[in-house]
Write a protein that holds these residues in place. Structure first.
Motif, PDB file in Angstrom:
ATOM      1  N   TYR A   1       0.900  -1.166   0.000  1.00  0.00           N
ATOM      2  CA  TYR A   1       0.000   0.000   0.000  1.00  0.00           C
ATOM      3  C   TYR A   1       0.933   1.210   0.000  1.00  0.00           C
ATOM      4  O   TYR A   1       1.569   1.495   1.017  1.00  0.00           O
ATOM      5  CB  TYR A   1      -0.871   0.008   1.250  1.00  0.00           C
ATOM      6  CG  TYR A   1      -1.804  -1.186   1.340  1.00  0.00           C
ATOM      7  CD1 TYR A   1      -2.986  -1.226   0.601  1.00  0.00           C
ATOM      8  CD2 TYR A   1      -1.515  -2.269   2.164  1.00  0.00           C
ATOM      9  CE1 TYR A   1      -3.849  -2.315   0.683  1.00  0.00           C
ATOM     10  CE2 TYR A   1      -2.383  -3.360   2.255  1.00  0.00           C
ATOM     11  CZ  TYR A   1      -3.542  -3.369   1.509  1.00  0.00           C
ATOM     12  OH  TYR A   1      -4.394  -4.438   1.597  1.00  0.00           O
TER      13      TYR A   1
ATOM     14  N   ALA B   1       2.897  -4.957   2.364  1.00  0.00           N
ATOM     15  CA  ALA B   1       2.013  -5.784   3.206  1.00  0.00           C
ATOM     16  C   ALA B   1       2.309  -7.267   3.022  1.00  0.00           C
ATOM     17  O   ALA B   1       2.145  -8.057   3.948  1.00  0.00           O
ATOM     18  CB  ALA B   1       0.557  -5.494   2.875  1.00  0.00           C
TER      19      ALA B   1
ATOM     20  N   ASN C   1      -3.354  -9.764  13.809  1.00  0.00           N
ATOM     21  CA  ASN C   1      -3.902  -8.594  13.116  1.00  0.00           C
ATOM     22  C   ASN C   1      -2.803  -7.882  12.334  1.00  0.00           C
ATOM     23  O   ASN C   1      -1.710  -7.673  12.847  1.00  0.00           O
ATOM     24  CB  ASN C   1      -4.491  -7.594  14.121  1.00  0.00           C
ATOM     25  CG  ASN C   1      -5.781  -8.106  14.708  1.00  0.00           C
ATOM     26  OD1 ASN C   1      -6.409  -9.011  14.152  1.00  0.00           O
ATOM     27  ND2 ASN C   1      -6.182  -7.538  15.830  1.00  0.00           N
ATOM     28  N   GLY C   2      -3.125  -7.538  11.106  1.00  0.00           N
ATOM     29  CA  GLY C   2      -2.163  -6.799  10.299  1.00  0.00           C
ATOM     30  C   GLY C   2      -1.111  -7.672   9.640  1.00  0.00           C
ATOM     31  O   GLY C   2      -0.189  -7.164   8.993  1.00  0.00           O
ATOM     32  N   ALA C   3      -1.223  -8.992   9.765  1.00  0.00           N
ATOM     33  CA  ALA C   3      -0.215  -9.891   9.180  1.00  0.00           C
ATOM     34  C   ALA C   3      -0.281  -9.897   7.654  1.00  0.00           C
ATOM     35  O   ALA C   3       0.693 -10.231   6.979  1.00  0.00           O
ATOM     36  CB  ALA C   3      -0.403 -11.308   9.708  1.00  0.00           C
ATOM     37  N   GLY C   4      -1.452  -9.561   7.103  1.00  0.00           N
ATOM     38  CA  GLY C   4      -1.580  -9.526   5.644  1.00  0.00           C
ATOM     39  C   GLY C   4      -2.584 -10.514   5.084  1.00  0.00           C
ATOM     40  O   GLY C   4      -2.665 -10.711   3.864  1.00  0.00           O
ATOM     41  N   LYS C   5      -3.383 -11.119   5.949  1.00  0.00           N
ATOM     42  CA  LYS C   5      -4.313 -12.171   5.504  1.00  0.00           C
ATOM     43  C   LYS C   5      -5.375 -11.612   4.541  1.00  0.00           C
ATOM     44  O   LYS C   5      -5.598 -12.167   3.471  1.00  0.00           O
ATOM     45  CB  LYS C   5      -4.986 -12.831   6.720  1.00  0.00           C
ATOM     46  CG  LYS C   5      -3.990 -13.364   7.740  1.00  0.00           C
ATOM     47  CD  LYS C   5      -4.658 -13.945   8.961  1.00  0.00           C
ATOM     48  CE  LYS C   5      -5.520 -12.997   9.765  1.00  0.00           C
ATOM     49  NZ  LYS C   5      -4.813 -11.915  10.469  1.00  0.00           N
ATOM     50  N   SER C   6      -6.013 -10.524   4.959  1.00  0.00           N
ATOM     51  CA  SER C   6      -7.042  -9.937   4.083  1.00  0.00           C
ATOM     52  C   SER C   6      -6.420  -9.424   2.788  1.00  0.00           C
ATOM     53  O   SER C   6      -7.017  -9.542   1.719  1.00  0.00           O
ATOM     54  CB  SER C   6      -7.749  -8.766   4.773  1.00  0.00           C
ATOM     55  OG  SER C   6      -8.398  -9.211   5.918  1.00  0.00           O
ATOM     56  N   THR C   7      -5.224  -8.869   2.905  1.00  0.00           N
ATOM     57  CA  THR C   7      -4.524  -8.369   1.713  1.00  0.00           C
ATOM     58  C   THR C   7      -4.316  -9.502   0.713  1.00  0.00           C
ATOM     59  O   THR C   7      -4.524  -9.334  -0.490  1.00  0.00           O
ATOM     60  CB  THR C   7      -3.169  -7.750   2.122  1.00  0.00           C
ATOM     61  OG1 THR C   7      -3.429  -6.648   2.997  1.00  0.00           O
ATOM     62  CG2 THR C   7      -2.365  -7.289   0.915  1.00  0.00           C
TER      63      THR C   7
ATOM     64  N   GLU D   1     -12.443 -14.420   7.947  1.00  0.00           N
ATOM     65  CA  GLU D   1     -12.894 -14.311   9.338  1.00  0.00           C
ATOM     66  C   GLU D   1     -14.413 -14.415   9.482  1.00  0.00           C
ATOM     67  O   GLU D   1     -15.055 -13.479   9.976  1.00  0.00           O
ATOM     68  CB  GLU D   1     -12.382 -13.002   9.942  1.00  0.00           C
ATOM     69  CG  GLU D   1     -10.879 -12.885   9.769  1.00  0.00           C
ATOM     70  CD  GLU D   1     -10.186 -12.150  10.896  1.00  0.00           C
ATOM     71  OE1 GLU D   1     -10.841 -11.867  11.897  1.00  0.00           O
ATOM     72  OE2 GLU D   1      -8.988 -11.904  10.756  1.00  0.00           O
TER      73      GLU D   1
HETATM   74  P1  ATP Z   1      -6.742  -8.282  10.267  1.00  0.00           P
HETATM   75  O1  ATP Z   1      -6.914  -9.577  10.963  1.00  0.00           O
HETATM   76  O2  ATP Z   1      -6.592  -7.134  11.229  1.00  0.00           O
HETATM   77  O3  ATP Z   1      -7.730  -8.016   9.175  1.00  0.00           O
HETATM   78  P2  ATP Z   1      -4.812  -8.982   8.253  1.00  0.00           P
HETATM   79  O4  ATP Z   1      -3.838 -10.065   8.536  1.00  0.00           O
HETATM   80  O5  ATP Z   1      -5.976  -9.296   7.399  1.00  0.00           O
HETATM   81  O6  ATP Z   1      -5.295  -8.358   9.617  1.00  0.00           O
HETATM   82  P3  ATP Z   1      -4.287  -6.867   6.404  1.00  0.00           P
HETATM   83  O7  ATP Z   1      -5.602  -6.214   6.621  1.00  0.00           O
HETATM   84  O8  ATP Z   1      -4.071  -7.604   5.156  1.00  0.00           O
HETATM   85  O9  ATP Z   1      -3.968  -7.819   7.633  1.00  0.00           O
HETATM   86  O10 ATP Z   1      -3.166  -5.754   6.583  1.00  0.00           O
HETATM   87  C1  ATP Z   1      -1.784  -5.970   6.298  1.00  0.00           C
HETATM   88  C2  ATP Z   1      -1.014  -4.654   6.433  1.00  0.00           C
HETATM   89  O11 ATP Z   1      -1.431  -3.752   5.402  1.00  0.00           O
HETATM   90  C3  ATP Z   1      -1.264  -3.917   7.737  1.00  0.00           C
HETATM   91  O12 ATP Z   1      -0.062  -3.300   8.126  1.00  0.00           O
HETATM   92  C4  ATP Z   1      -2.306  -2.893   7.388  1.00  0.00           C
HETATM   93  O13 ATP Z   1      -2.206  -1.768   8.217  1.00  0.00           O
HETATM   94  C5  ATP Z   1      -1.963  -2.554   5.962  1.00  0.00           C
HETATM   95  N1  ATP Z   1      -3.152  -2.177   5.174  1.00  0.00           N
HETATM   96  C6  ATP Z   1      -4.256  -2.940   4.964  1.00  0.00           C
HETATM   97  N2  ATP Z   1      -5.140  -2.318   4.170  1.00  0.00           N
HETATM   98  C7  ATP Z   1      -4.588  -1.109   3.864  1.00  0.00           C
HETATM   99  C8  ATP Z   1      -5.003   0.000   3.068  1.00  0.00           C
HETATM  100  N3  ATP Z   1      -6.160   0.002   2.428  1.00  0.00           N
HETATM  101  N4  ATP Z   1      -4.166   1.063   2.995  1.00  0.00           N
HETATM  102  C9  ATP Z   1      -2.984   1.057   3.631  1.00  0.00           C
HETATM  103  N5  ATP Z   1      -2.521   0.048   4.382  1.00  0.00           N
HETATM  104  C10 ATP Z   1      -3.305  -1.023   4.511  1.00  0.00           C
END
Ligand code: ATP
Length: 235
Positions: free
Chosen positions: A11, A16, A36-42, A160
């Motif tokens: 991003y 990420a 949280n924030g590991a990158g799973k949703s990404t 999730e």
């Molecule tokens: P969660 O369980 O909190 O959803 P996650 O493992 O799904 O966590 P992501 O949401 O993929 O994690 O986020 C991975 C990294 O990318 C984090 O550091 C987050 O802050 C960052 N991030 C996610 N979405 C964006 C965005 N739209 N713009 C900027 N940074 C982002």
């Protein structure tokens, strides 16, 4: 079936996902764990064509699909049920389900799938004329999953699905996910905070930390791993 090789996603300047490789074979239930924030949703959003891959490949049945638009990804049968029970609140339950099938032309197939979905989710059948915005959190999550099923998934990606739900509702969601996997035979990529359950049902699992895959093994082997137990199973 799905083969991800050395994927990088950022991003802006914030990376990420670094060099992530992962595979899902047909008939598997693969779990992705990570804090949280590991990158799973990404990762799920990049597979779905919502986020752009900066480097690496996403292969689907031997074809490169990274950075294809979302509607093409859906046409391949890669269906994401997003985090947070995204349903259309001003449409009825039945209309929401129809949205899942809106690209399909086989009316008979849609009617059959609708019936199957109502067999799986009796609650949604009872509430089919009700506005989705009036559903409880658990019902809305069921609807989001059911809508995904109407899109004819070959790979169903669940982000999730039990987040924020009461324990008894969570159990119902787990039950339905297992039915979708075992009875309908749909391949699943699951992001789930409840590591105990998610490792138990998984054929294989990956641990993602700060955008890196740090472990990969069978669900049972990871559940028996002391590091995993400490970090994710509260031992
Ligand atoms: P969660 O369980 O909190 O959803 P996650 O493992 O799904 O966590 P992501 O949401 O993929 O994690 O986020 C991975 C990294 O990318 C984090 O550091 C987050 O802050 C960052 N991030 C996610 N979405 C964006 C965005 N739209 N713009 C900027 N940074 C982002």
């Amino acid at each position: 079936m799905l083969n991800i090789e050395n994927l990088k996603v950022a991003y802006g300047k914030a990376v990420a996902l670094h060099d992530v490789s992962l595979r899902v074979e047909e008939g598997e239930l693969v779990t992705l764990l990570g804090s949280n924030g590991a990158g799973k949703s990404t990762l799920l959003k990049t597979i779905s064509g919502i986020n752009r891959a900066m480097a690496g490949k996403i292969m689907w049945q031997g074809q490169e699909i990274q950075n294809q638009p979302s509607h093409l990804i859906v046409n391949h049968g890669i269906i994401q049920v997003p985090e947070g029970r995204a349903v259309f609140p001003d449409l009825t339950v039945a209309e929401n389900l129809r949205m899942g099938a809106f690209t399909r032309r086989d009316e008979r197939g849609v009617a059959k799938d609708l019936k199957e979905v109502f067999d799986l989710f009796a609650r949604l059948k009872e509430r089919r004329t009700q506005l989705a915005g009036t559903l409880s959190g658990g019902e809305a999550q069921m609807l989001a999953i059911a809508r995904g099923l109407l899109s004819e998934p070959k790979l169903l990606m669940l982000d999730e699905p039990s987040l924020g739900l009461a324990p008894v509702v969570r159990e119902a969601i787990y039950h339905v996910i297992q039915q979708i996997y075992k009875e309908k035979g749909i391949t699943i990529l699951l992001v789930e905070q409840n590591a105990r359950w998610a490792l138990k049902v998984a054929t294989r699992a990956y641990i993602l930390e700060n955008g890196h895959v740090t472990m990969e093994d069978t669900g049972a082997a990871l559940a028996a791993n002391p590091d995993v137990q400490r970090a994710y199973l509260g031992h």
